[in-house]
Design an enzyme around this catalytic site. Structure first.
Site, PDB file in Angstrom:
ATOM      1  CE1 TYR A  75      -3.617   2.430   0.195  1.00  0.00           C
ATOM      2  CE2 TYR A  75      -3.048   2.869   2.490  1.00  0.00           C
ATOM      3  CZ  TYR A  75      -3.790   3.164   1.360  1.00  0.00           C
ATOM      4  OH  TYR A  75      -4.694   4.180   1.383  1.00  0.00           O
ATOM      5  CE1 TYR A  91      -2.774   0.287   5.768  1.00  0.00           C
ATOM      6  CE2 TYR A  91      -0.405   0.649   5.775  1.00  0.00           C
ATOM      7  CZ  TYR A  91      -1.490  -0.168   5.534  1.00  0.00           C
ATOM      8  OH  TYR A  91      -1.287  -1.444   5.048  1.00  0.00           O
TER       9      TYR A  91
HETATM   10  P1  NAI Z   1      -8.338  -9.418   3.957  1.00  0.00           P
HETATM   11  O1  NAI Z   1      -8.926  -9.257   5.312  1.00  0.00           O
HETATM   12  O2  NAI Z   1      -9.147 -10.066   2.914  1.00  0.00           O
HETATM   13  O3  NAI Z   1      -6.957 -10.188   3.998  1.00  0.00           O
HETATM   14  C1  NAI Z   1      -6.060 -10.189   5.056  1.00  0.00           C
HETATM   15  C2  NAI Z   1      -5.921 -11.631   5.494  1.00  0.00           C
HETATM   16  O4  NAI Z   1      -4.792 -11.789   6.345  1.00  0.00           O
HETATM   17  C3  NAI Z   1      -7.123 -12.126   6.294  1.00  0.00           C
HETATM   18  O5  NAI Z   1      -7.658 -13.257   5.640  1.00  0.00           O
HETATM   19  C4  NAI Z   1      -6.530 -12.518   7.636  1.00  0.00           C
HETATM   20  O6  NAI Z   1      -7.169 -13.617   8.191  1.00  0.00           O
HETATM   21  C5  NAI Z   1      -5.104 -12.830   7.231  1.00  0.00           C
HETATM   22  N1  NAI Z   1      -4.124 -12.833   8.325  1.00  0.00           N
HETATM   23  C6  NAI Z   1      -3.929 -11.893   9.284  1.00  0.00           C
HETATM   24  N2  NAI Z   1      -2.932 -12.278  10.101  1.00  0.00           N
HETATM   25  C7  NAI Z   1      -2.477 -13.473   9.651  1.00  0.00           C
HETATM   26  C8  NAI Z   1      -1.471 -14.381  10.078  1.00  0.00           C
HETATM   27  N3  NAI Z   1      -0.729 -14.130  11.155  1.00  0.00           N
HETATM   28  N4  NAI Z   1      -1.292 -15.520   9.375  1.00  0.00           N
HETATM   29  C9  NAI Z   1      -2.040 -15.788   8.284  1.00  0.00           C
HETATM   30  N5  NAI Z   1      -3.001 -14.973   7.833  1.00  0.00           N
HETATM   31  C10 NAI Z   1      -3.223 -13.831   8.505  1.00  0.00           C
HETATM   32  O7  NAI Z   1      -7.910  -7.938   3.529  1.00  0.00           O
HETATM   33  P2  NAI Z   1      -7.175  -7.348   2.244  1.00  0.00           P
HETATM   34  O8  NAI Z   1      -7.364  -5.886   2.376  1.00  0.00           O
HETATM   35  O9  NAI Z   1      -7.606  -8.007   1.010  1.00  0.00           O
HETATM   36  O10 NAI Z   1      -5.648  -7.658   2.525  1.00  0.00           O
HETATM   37  C11 NAI Z   1      -4.815  -8.423   1.679  1.00  0.00           C
HETATM   38  C12 NAI Z   1      -3.528  -7.665   1.413  1.00  0.00           C
HETATM   39  O11 NAI Z   1      -3.830  -6.513   0.622  1.00  0.00           O
HETATM   40  C13 NAI Z   1      -2.841  -7.146   2.673  1.00  0.00           C
HETATM   41  O12 NAI Z   1      -1.436  -7.275   2.534  1.00  0.00           O
HETATM   42  C14 NAI Z   1      -3.231  -5.683   2.665  1.00  0.00           C
HETATM   43  O13 NAI Z   1      -2.326  -4.870   3.390  1.00  0.00           O
HETATM   44  C15 NAI Z   1      -3.163  -5.408   1.179  1.00  0.00           C
HETATM   45  N6  NAI Z   1      -3.784  -4.152   0.737  1.00  0.00           N
HETATM   46  C16 NAI Z   1      -5.103  -3.882   1.004  1.00  0.00           C
HETATM   47  C17 NAI Z   1      -5.679  -2.688   0.598  1.00  0.00           C
HETATM   48  C18 NAI Z   1      -7.118  -2.411   0.886  1.00  0.00           C
HETATM   49  O14 NAI Z   1      -7.555  -1.266   0.723  1.00  0.00           O
HETATM   50  N7  NAI Z   1      -7.918  -3.379   1.286  1.00  0.00           N
HETATM   51  C19 NAI Z   1      -4.911  -1.673  -0.137  1.00  0.00           C
HETATM   52  C20 NAI Z   1      -3.534  -2.069  -0.424  1.00  0.00           C
HETATM   53  C21 NAI Z   1      -3.009  -3.251   0.020  1.00  0.00           C
END
Ligand code: NAI
Length: 286
Positions: A172, A182
């Site tokens: 991000y 953030y």
């Molecule tokens: P999401 O909630 O779908 O995905 C995050 C996942 O990480 C969840 O499924 C959670 O259970 C898992 N997680 C957390 N701690 C964990 C651990 N210790 N071991 C294994 N799994 C773990 O949310 P999102 O937003 O799709 O996130 C996916 C990636 O995208 C992340 O790296 C996030 O920072 C990145 N991202 C998201 C943006 C947004 O606006 N949603 C923007 C830019 C990047």
């Protein structure tokens, strides 16, 4: 030739991990996912009960199959790392072999090898706190879950990745520009992730012919993003100020991921690729 992908960080159908799984499945890849242990039960139950059936449908009308869901906690590398309170926590006692090393071993046993590794996970317990109010513990936890987790996954999965394989993570823009809200060291964690992308691209490229890239994604209303608390503001800001004034869909990130891990991107490694409707290129909001 059919490829096999392991996607870490899928626990519902709202996040980038799910969208990436769909785009890879649509391109013909076999899908394995790693789901965070505390949410494994709800994810598997929802899958089984058909809650995601609608969103499993691919553009050609077929349905995405997930060959196997692995419990994973990417904060722990080996069983020796697990503290007593986690070992006995009832959200964890129902699952086994969920450290990074054990998951890689299980995937090897079940499937032999993979071609694609996706890191789509992040966690920062103090994300809602400004950096100046973040504790050392919170900061290190953000780095551990959101940055080192990628180093660890690659380290343990590279031995079972076929040459020519490819890996991506999600980052991000808060890593390089000030995004108030953030917090908790998450901006630092993304900066580490992007820097590591370059070093890992070098090491995995030279040694294993594996490519390593990261997608800097625009805002998406995922479960993780909702927990931060400012996601609607970020989506509105992007809509108002980005060169492309449309809401970003998770599918657009999924499709970029499919491109990046495909032979079409065979000369791209060590890159941070923006998939954000161009917002990163703006100097001021207009
Ligand atoms: P999401 O909630 O779908 O995905 C995050 C996942 O990480 C969840 O499924 C959670 O259970 C898992 N997680 C957390 N701690 C964990 C651990 N210790 N071991 C294994 N799994 C773990 O949310 P999102 O937003 O799709 O996130 C996916 C990636 O995208 C992340 O790296 C996030 O920072 C990145 N991202 C998201 C943006 C947004 O606006 N949603 C923007 C830019 C990047």
């Amino acid at each position: 030739m059919s490829k096999r992908a392991f996607i870490a960080g899928v626990a519902d159908d709202n996040g980038y991990g799910w969208a990436i799984a769909k785009s890879l499945a649509a391109a013909g890849a076999e899908i394995l996912v790693g789901t965070w242990v505390p949410v494994l039960n709800i994810f598997e139950t929802s899958l089984r009960r058909g809650k995601f059936d609608e969103s499993r449908v691919l553009p050609d009308g077929s349905v995405m199959e997930i060959s196997k869901v692995y419990p994973l906690d990417a904060v722990y590398d080996t069983p020796d790392d697990i503290p007593e309170d986690v070992k006995t926590n009832k959200r964890y006692t129902g699952s086994s072999k969920w450290t990074v090393q054990e998951v890689a071993e299980s995937v090897k046993q079940d499937f032999g090898s993979i071609d694609i590794l996706v890191h789509s996970l992040a966690n920062g317990p103090e994300v809602t706190k400004p950096l100046l109010e973040t504790s050392r513990r919170g900061y290190l936890a953000a780095i551990s879950a959101s940055s080192y987790s990628y180093v660890s996954l690659l380290k343990h999965f590279i031995p079972i990745m076929n040459p020519g394989g490819s890996s991506i993570s999600l980052t991000y823009i808060a890593s390089e520009r000030i995004i108030p809200g953030y917090g908790g060291g998450m901006s630092s964690a993304k900066a580490a992730l992007e820097s590591d992308t370059r070093v890992l691209a070098f090491e995995a490229g030279r040694k294993n012919k594996i490519r390593v890239n990261t997608i800097s994604a625009g805002p998406l209303r995922s479960r993780a993003a909702k927990a931060i608390g400012f996601i609607d503001t970020m989506i509105e800001y992007s809509l108002a100020n980005a060169p492309l004034q449309k809401e970003l869909s998770a599918e657009e990130v999924g499709n970029t991921a499919a491109f990046l891990v495909s032979p079409l991107a065979s000369a791209i490694t060590g890159a941070v690729l923006y998939v954000d409707n161009g917002l990163n290129a703006m100097g001021v909001g207009v």
